[in-house]
Design a protein around this motif. Sequence first.
Motif, PDB file in Angstrom:
ATOM      1  N   PHE A   1       0.961  -1.262   0.099  1.00  9.51           N
ATOM      2  CA  PHE A   1      -0.114  -0.072   0.139  1.00  9.51           C
ATOM      3  C   PHE A   1       0.787   1.219  -0.015  1.00  9.51           C
ATOM      4  N   SER A   2       0.903   1.881  -1.143  1.00  8.05           N
ATOM      5  CA  SER A   2       1.637   3.097  -1.081  1.00  8.05           C
ATOM      6  C   SER A   2       1.377   4.073   0.052  1.00  8.05           C
ATOM      7  N   CYS A   3       2.441   4.662   0.351  1.00  5.82           N
ATOM      8  CA  CYS A   3       2.280   5.747   1.396  1.00  5.82           C
ATOM      9  C   CYS A   3       1.979   7.111   0.583  1.00  5.82           C
ATOM     10  N   PHE A   4       2.591   7.252  -0.609  1.00  5.43           N
ATOM     11  CA  PHE A   4       2.139   8.378  -1.390  1.00  5.43           C
ATOM     12  C   PHE A   4       0.785   8.232  -1.996  1.00  5.43           C
ATOM     13  N   PHE A   5       0.079   9.241  -1.722  1.00  2.00           N
ATOM     14  CA  PHE A   5      -1.481   9.153  -2.218  1.00  2.00           C
ATOM     15  C   PHE A   5      -2.219   8.804  -0.808  1.00  2.00           C
ATOM     16  N   SER A   6      -1.570   8.326   0.086  1.00  2.00           N
ATOM     17  CA  SER A   6      -2.450   7.807   1.201  1.00  2.00           C
ATOM     18  C   SER A   6      -3.345   9.064   1.978  1.00  2.00           C
ATOM     19  N   ASN A   7      -3.042  10.174   1.880  1.00  2.00           N
ATOM     20  CA  ASN A   7      -3.444  11.157   2.240  1.00  2.00           C
ATOM     21  C   ASN A   7      -4.927  11.660   1.531  1.00  2.00           C
ATOM     22  N   LEU A   8      -4.865  11.238   0.112  1.00  2.75           N
ATOM     23  CA  LEU A   8      -6.002  11.344  -0.863  1.00  2.75           C
ATOM     24  C   LEU A   8      -7.176  10.167  -0.167  1.00  2.75           C
ATOM     25  N   TYR A   9      -6.650   9.286   0.231  1.00  6.53           N
ATOM     26  CA  TYR A   9      -7.642   8.115   0.950  1.00  6.53           C
ATOM     27  C   TYR A   9      -8.180   9.002   2.220  1.00  6.53           C
ATOM     28  N   LEU A  10      -7.314   9.383   3.014  1.00  6.63           N
ATOM     29  CA  LEU A  10      -7.869  10.182   4.083  1.00  6.63           C
ATOM     30  C   LEU A  10      -9.049  11.177   3.636  1.00  6.63           C
ATOM     31  N   GLY A  11      -8.710  11.867   2.875  1.00  3.19           N
ATOM     32  CA  GLY A  11      -9.705  12.972   2.151  1.00  3.19           C
ATOM     33  C   GLY A  11     -10.737  12.506   1.297  1.00  3.19           C
ATOM     34  N   GLY A  12     -10.773  11.239   1.231  1.00  4.91           N
ATOM     35  CA  GLY A  12     -12.114  10.871   0.470  1.00  4.91           C
ATOM     36  C   GLY A  12     -11.984  10.610  -0.820  1.00  4.91           C
ATOM     37  N   PHE A  13     -10.655  10.892  -1.483  1.00  2.00           N
ATOM     38  CA  PHE A  13     -10.601  11.101  -3.124  1.00  2.00           C
ATOM     39  C   PHE A  13     -10.258   9.734  -3.432  1.00  2.00           C
ATOM     40  N   ARG A  14      -9.351   9.028  -2.526  1.00  2.00           N
ATOM     41  CA  ARG A  14      -9.138   7.468  -3.113  1.00  2.00           C
ATOM     42  C   ARG A  14      -9.555   6.452  -2.189  1.00  2.00           C
TER      43      ARG A  14
ATOM     44  N   TYR B   1       2.494   6.680   8.915  1.00  2.00           N
ATOM     45  CA  TYR B   1       3.258   7.280   8.219  1.00  2.00           C
ATOM     46  C   TYR B   1       4.101   6.216   7.284  1.00  2.00           C
ATOM     47  N   LYS B   2       3.515   4.998   7.252  1.00  3.09           N
ATOM     48  CA  LYS B   2       3.605   3.783   6.478  1.00  3.09           C
ATOM     49  C   LYS B   2       2.396   3.514   5.821  1.00  3.09           C
ATOM     50  N   GLY B   3       2.386   3.259   4.613  1.00  2.00           N
ATOM     51  CA  GLY B   3       1.162   3.142   3.957  1.00  2.00           C
ATOM     52  C   GLY B   3       0.244   1.723   4.600  1.00  2.00           C
ATOM     53  N   GLY B   4      -1.214   1.670   4.536  1.00  3.26           N
ATOM     54  CA  GLY B   4      -1.786   0.660   4.598  1.00  3.26           C
ATOM     55  C   GLY B   4      -2.715   0.939   5.995  1.00  3.26           C
ATOM     56  N   SER B   5      -2.790  -0.272   6.920  1.00  2.00           N
ATOM     57  CA  SER B   5      -3.764  -0.262   7.911  1.00  2.00           C
ATOM     58  C   SER B   5      -3.481   0.803   8.889  1.00  2.00           C
ATOM     59  N   GLN B   6      -2.301   1.619   9.178  1.00  5.37           N
ATOM     60  CA  GLN B   6      -2.296   2.718   9.809  1.00  5.37           C
ATOM     61  C   GLN B   6      -3.010   3.898   9.385  1.00  5.37           C
ATOM     62  N   THR B   7      -2.907   3.921   8.043  1.00  3.75           N
ATOM     63  CA  THR B   7      -3.740   4.894   7.284  1.00  3.75           C
ATOM     64  C   THR B   7      -5.153   4.857   7.385  1.00  3.75           C
TER      65      THR B   7
ATOM     66  N   GLY C   1       4.313  15.937   3.049  1.00  2.75           N
ATOM     67  CA  GLY C   1       3.094  14.920   3.290  1.00  2.75           C
ATOM     68  C   GLY C   1       2.416  15.469   4.519  1.00  2.75           C
ATOM     69  N   PRO C   2       2.879  15.854   5.754  1.00  2.82           N
ATOM     70  CA  PRO C   2       2.177  16.125   6.643  1.00  2.82           C
ATOM     71  C   PRO C   2       1.051  17.221   6.472  1.00  2.82           C
ATOM     72  N   TYR C   3       1.503  18.242   5.695  1.00  2.00           N
ATOM     73  CA  TYR C   3       0.577  19.315   5.549  1.00  2.00           C
ATOM     74  C   TYR C   3      -0.630  18.904   4.364  1.00  2.00           C
ATOM     75  N   GLU C   4      -0.289  18.139   3.509  1.00  2.00           N
ATOM     76  CA  GLU C   4      -1.224  17.678   2.639  1.00  2.00           C
ATOM     77  C   GLU C   4      -2.330  16.792   3.648  1.00  2.00           C
ATOM     78  N   ARG C   5      -1.759  16.057   4.512  1.00  2.00           N
ATOM     79  CA  ARG C   5      -2.545  15.375   5.431  1.00  2.00           C
ATOM     80  C   ARG C   5      -3.430  16.146   5.978  1.00  2.00           C
ATOM     81  N   VAL C   6      -2.788  17.369   6.500  1.00  2.00           N
ATOM     82  CA  VAL C   6      -3.782  18.160   7.383  1.00  2.00           C
ATOM     83  C   VAL C   6      -4.855  18.786   6.206  1.00  2.00           C
ATOM     84  N   SER C   7      -4.533  19.075   5.272  1.00  2.00           N
ATOM     85  CA  SER C   7      -5.536  19.565   4.084  1.00  2.00           C
ATOM     86  C   SER C   7      -6.770  18.466   4.011  1.00  2.00           C
ATOM     87  N   MET C   8      -6.206  17.404   3.781  1.00  2.80           N
ATOM     88  CA  MET C   8      -7.151  16.199   3.574  1.00  2.80           C
ATOM     89  C   MET C   8      -8.230  15.852   4.747  1.00  2.80           C
ATOM     90  N   VAL C   9      -7.483  16.089   6.161  1.00  2.89           N
ATOM     91  CA  VAL C   9      -8.263  15.782   7.256  1.00  2.89           C
ATOM     92  C   VAL C   9      -9.288  17.047   7.152  1.00  2.89           C
TER      93      VAL C   9
END
Lengths: 423, 241
Positions: free
Chosen positions: A70-83, A159-165, A195-203
């Motif tokens: 599970f890629s860590c890149f783009f995982s923030n988009l999953y948090l935001g509901g875009f993936r 900060y590692k893709g997958g179950s933590q996300t 990454g952290p700041y994109e994450r904040v955006s998506m949250v």
Amino acid sequence: MSLSRRSILKGAATTAALSVAPMIMGASHGKPKVVVVGGGAGGATVARYLAKDSKGALDVTLIEPTRTYFSCFFSNLYLGGFRTLESLGHTYGKLASEYGINVVHDWAVGVDRDKKTVSLAGGASLPYDRLVLSPGIDFVDGSVPGWDLSHQNRMPHAYKGGSQTELLKAQVEAMRPGGVFAMVAPPNPYRCPPGPYERVSMVAHMLKENNPKAKILIFDPKKKFSKQGLFQAGWENSYPGMIDWLDSEFTGALEEVRPHSMELVVGGEVTKADVVNVIPAMKAGRIAELAAITNDKGWAPVVPATLQSREDENIHVLGDSAHQGDMPKSGFSANSQAKVAANAIRGALTGSKVFPAKFANTCWSLIGTNNGVKVGAAYEATAEKIAKTSGFISQNGEDAALRKQTYEESIGWYAGISKDMFG
Amino acid sequence: MSVWTARIIKAVSLAVMLAVSPASGPVAASEIGDAKTGARLFQVCKACHRVGKEARNAVGPHLNGVFGRVAGSVEAFRYSEGLIRAGADGLIWTADSLDAYLENPKSLVSRTRMNFIGMPSAEDRSHVIAYLRDFSDKPSDIPEAEPTSTATDHALDPAILAIVGDPDYGEYLSGECLTCHQAGGLDEGIPAITGWPREDFVVAMHAYKKEIRAHPVMRMMAGRLSDEEIAGLAAYFEGLE
């Protein structure tokens, strides 16, 4: 062990000389063997390029503990509901069936540099002529007082893709109305600077839709961060009043986190939060440390033109774990470095042409719906480091069409790099 | 050979001629004029055609996205048989074919219902084409659709175009491209470059290198490639299926 003059000269040798060199076989075993540890952007790419370009002349083994990456890149988009999470998952089937790579799902737990073997948790010992380590990051113990890996289910790092996300998303979705999401941001250097700041955006995007009175607090040990102007302008426009970025100069240092009471102690003050995302300080993946090729900061220094370890010419280190110079730790960087390393390894083991090293990176971030921004740079190998030669960054005030195009471009990039990694 | 095919060949030949001798001759069909002037000139067309936000079919079909469109293909518009046949024969609206059509519609498409005497000035036509292009593909598209091309891109030293690239070197260099572009030619978010004609590839990369084209990633990537490296990439991608 240090690099010999011969190996350095070999790295810089002319293509003509190398192209007529005889096939160099493994010392004691048929085809030269390359073992790759880590199946992410660096490891999967280098394994695929080695197998593809050597056309069967190399025996390539990829060691990766998980069956689905599970890629860590783009995982923030999953948090935001875009993936979806599923869209970030990739398997290794094609690398095995189409490229003939021996994919082993196991943990690498040791490297014997004298015998040139990698030992696996399952008990096997794999010989190599060249070893590639691309294990990503691990966390620095004690860097966030009060937090260790045993608390990762209470205060996820994600900060590692997958179950933590997945866990972090579930926690944000379950926040009480008007609750507080707190992020402990990491110090430099770390994986994916924006990454952290994109994450904040998506949250924030998710909260704006479902929990609009919620607040986001970022406790940051840094005085500035990647794409800061773009993110802060984006937050002001899209999520006014929701996000507070608090650098330690303003608030005082983070003293501790208390996972059991969901509290943070900062500058002598206790802050209670509903969700706490702790992103600790980072270092090279553990296997690099076990191979004794890391420095006192926990990263593995490398020769820029070949990504060979400065400690061992038979080991190459890619991506987040490498201490290489100006490139950020990103999936794009790891992929770029993998191709240079594959070319150098192939040249050394089969006598194929070795071309000059070129590196590049681009990092896209999503701030809100159709609001994508990017930063990137080109690099070259000098004797000292991989050095930045040119770069660009999105600008504030770009029109909506350009931001949408940038976002769509990032989706294209994800599809492209996934194909480049996994075939 | 149909009339419109002959006209297009003539127009393309003119563009090629100008590419190797940029200072000579009249305004090339593929040169893009001034969109603002074009908007004014378009008043003549407005009697029948709409373009822009929420434009609909009127006496003539709407002209949004006209570049790259197969002639006679706007849904729900009743075309003349002549235009439908031209579309079936392969007429696609490009800067060149539009130029020919605007000059004299009936010379390009027999029995078209477009009751327009034609626009004799090549310069005026280039302005109208520039205006219409604002409602079609953008120059930042990669690889560019033909209608977005400008003569500026082609002002490339013929010696550069003549370099024979090493596809093996191109294959190595292509690693940089394939982080984003897909070798299989999928075109989603990031356009396909597989199978692109060598000359088009070289021209486009040099346009990025000279910062004529706008995309920052491509400017960065092309900016550090030598002429030989660009030729190598062009040779490799042209041969990729």
